[in-house]
Design an enzyme around this catalytic site. Structure first.
Site, PDB file in Angstrom:
ATOM      1  N   LYS A 158       0.844  -1.205   0.000  1.00 16.28           N
ATOM      2  CA  LYS A 158       0.000   0.000   0.000  1.00 16.28           C
ATOM      3  C   LYS A 158       0.872   1.246   0.000  1.00 16.28           C
ATOM      4  O   LYS A 158       0.641   2.174  -0.767  1.00 16.28           O
ATOM      5  CB  LYS A 158      -0.922   0.014   1.227  1.00 16.28           C
ATOM      6  CG  LYS A 158      -2.121  -0.885   1.093  1.00 16.28           C
ATOM      7  CD  LYS A 158      -2.850  -1.047   2.424  1.00 16.28           C
ATOM      8  CE  LYS A 158      -3.887  -2.153   2.327  1.00 16.28           C
ATOM      9  NZ  LYS A 158      -4.327  -2.670   3.614  1.00 16.28           N
ATOM     10  N   ASP A 175     -11.676   2.720   3.683  1.00 13.67           N
ATOM     11  CA  ASP A 175     -12.082   1.310   3.641  1.00 13.67           C
ATOM     12  C   ASP A 175     -13.598   1.174   3.479  1.00 13.67           C
ATOM     13  O   ASP A 175     -14.094   0.103   3.121  1.00 13.67           O
ATOM     14  CB  ASP A 175     -11.719   0.622   4.976  1.00 13.67           C
ATOM     15  CG  ASP A 175     -10.482  -0.258   4.859  1.00 13.67           C
ATOM     16  OD1 ASP A 175     -10.227  -0.786   3.760  1.00 13.67           O
ATOM     17  OD2 ASP A 175      -9.795  -0.417   5.873  1.00 13.67           O
ATOM     18  N   GLN A 192      -5.328  -1.490   9.442  1.00 15.04           N
ATOM     19  CA  GLN A 192      -5.223  -2.846   8.903  1.00 15.04           C
ATOM     20  C   GLN A 192      -5.891  -3.861   9.831  1.00 15.04           C
ATOM     21  O   GLN A 192      -5.646  -3.866  11.040  1.00 15.04           O
ATOM     22  CB  GLN A 192      -3.736  -3.191   8.713  1.00 15.04           C
ATOM     23  CG  GLN A 192      -3.474  -4.518   8.033  1.00 15.04           C
ATOM     24  CD  GLN A 192      -3.900  -4.554   6.574  1.00 15.04           C
ATOM     25  OE1 GLN A 192      -3.886  -3.544   5.876  1.00 15.04           O
ATOM     26  NE2 GLN A 192      -4.297  -5.721   6.100  1.00 15.04           N
TER      27      GLN A 192
END
Ligand code: GUN
Length: 300
Positions: free
Chosen positions: A54, A121, A98
């Site tokens: 990422k 997200d 995460q």
């Protein structure tokens, strides 16, 4: 006959190129650099690989990447304090924590502490509600990537029979909402569905997101259907040598490719789209935060 392969790797590269173009324009025209903060708690090896990728792809797109690596025993309160700081930081347009988090941390509490406008997200309860009611939301990256591939391959999706196998909050449920918004007739199936084979055979569009290796064989697929395989499962591959493994999807590719009209391979299908969509969401968040027009073709 053999299905057309939907090349997620190439498609993701084209999305990243579009993102980079937008980032350059935001810099030139508005002096803005979209910024993405990624928070990793602990040292889960798979998560470390994701986070590294990422960060690298964020920087390659010309965006600012902020990485926060915290020890596995970080108290929940410390993580919440970091999120509060990132929420206030004007250089941060997107925040990703995460998952999975260690057991002593309440993941829902952490996700819902993120400013919904920075929730790239799309997991915050506000974004879930906005998506479910057809309003402008931040959309979870993996289903967004699947939708982009379906639109690219099929064009208008309206009226199509779509079957989503899997009911997770991260993929199955938001995927179903997106397909509904595109006027598909949507069935959400799962491990308890009665006669799953027959349900799958109805699908013009079959999205497999159950996390069980090669669970869906070719004879569950309607001839000519478009198959999106979200699964990434590692299985033993003794044919490659002792102790070797390989990645497979939730669909049995070898039998499915003979029946489907189009199919995403594993690896190289849905996987690369997820980070590309994360970058797209970060640009979208930056534009929305600054009252600017959103990038075309990068949102749902
Ligand atoms: N872990 C595995 N996939 C994801 C994802 O899409 N988002 C977050 N935050 N964590 C993950």
């Amino acid at each position: 006959m053999s299905a057309t392969l939907i090349d997620g790797k190439a498609f993701a590269a084209s999305i990243r190129e579009r993102v980079a173009g937008h980032v350059a324009r935001l810099k030139d025209d508005h002096g803005l650099t979209p910024g993405l903060a990624v928070v990793l708690v602990g040292e889960d090896p798979a998560s470390q690989v994701y986070v590294r990728n990422k960060g690298k792809q964020t920087e390659e797109a010309g965006m600012a990447s902020f990485e926060h690596r915290l020890p596995v025993d970080t108290p929940e309160a410390d993580l919440l304090a970091l999120i509060a700081r990132l929420n206030r930081d004007a250089a941060v347009h997107g925040i990703l924590v995460q998952l999975p988090l260690p057991d002593h941390i309440d993941a829902a509490k952490v996700i819902n502490a993120i400013d919904p406008a920075k929730d790239v997200d799309g997991f915050h309860i506000s974004n879930v509600g906005l998506l479910a009611t057809g309003q402008k939301a931040m959309v979870p990256c993996t289903p967004l990537g699947c939708l982009m591939m379906l639109r690219d391959h099929l064009g208008d999706l309206s009226g199509q029979e779509a079957v989503v196998v899997g009911r997770s909050n991260i993929v199955g449920k938001p995927m179903a909402q997106l397909l509904l918004s595109d006027s598909c007739t949507v069935t959400v199936a799962h491990s308890r569905t009665r006669d799953l084979a027959e349900v799958c055979r109805r699908a013009d569009i079959l999205v497999a997101a159950v996390g069980r290796p090669q669970m869906i064989p070719g004879d569950w697929i309607r001839p000519g259907a478009t198959v999106i395989d979200v699964g990434i499962n590692r299985i033993p591959a003794p044919e490659r040598g002792e102790g070797k493994t390989r990645l497979v999807g939730d669909v049995d590719f070898d039998s499915a490719v003979k029946v489907a009209g189009a199919i995403t391979p594993v690896p190289g299908g849905v996987g690369p789209m997820t980070i590309a969509c994360l970058l797209a969401n970060t640009v979208t968040a930056c534009c929305r935060a600054n009252g600017l027009e959103e990038p075309e073709g990068l949102t749902a």
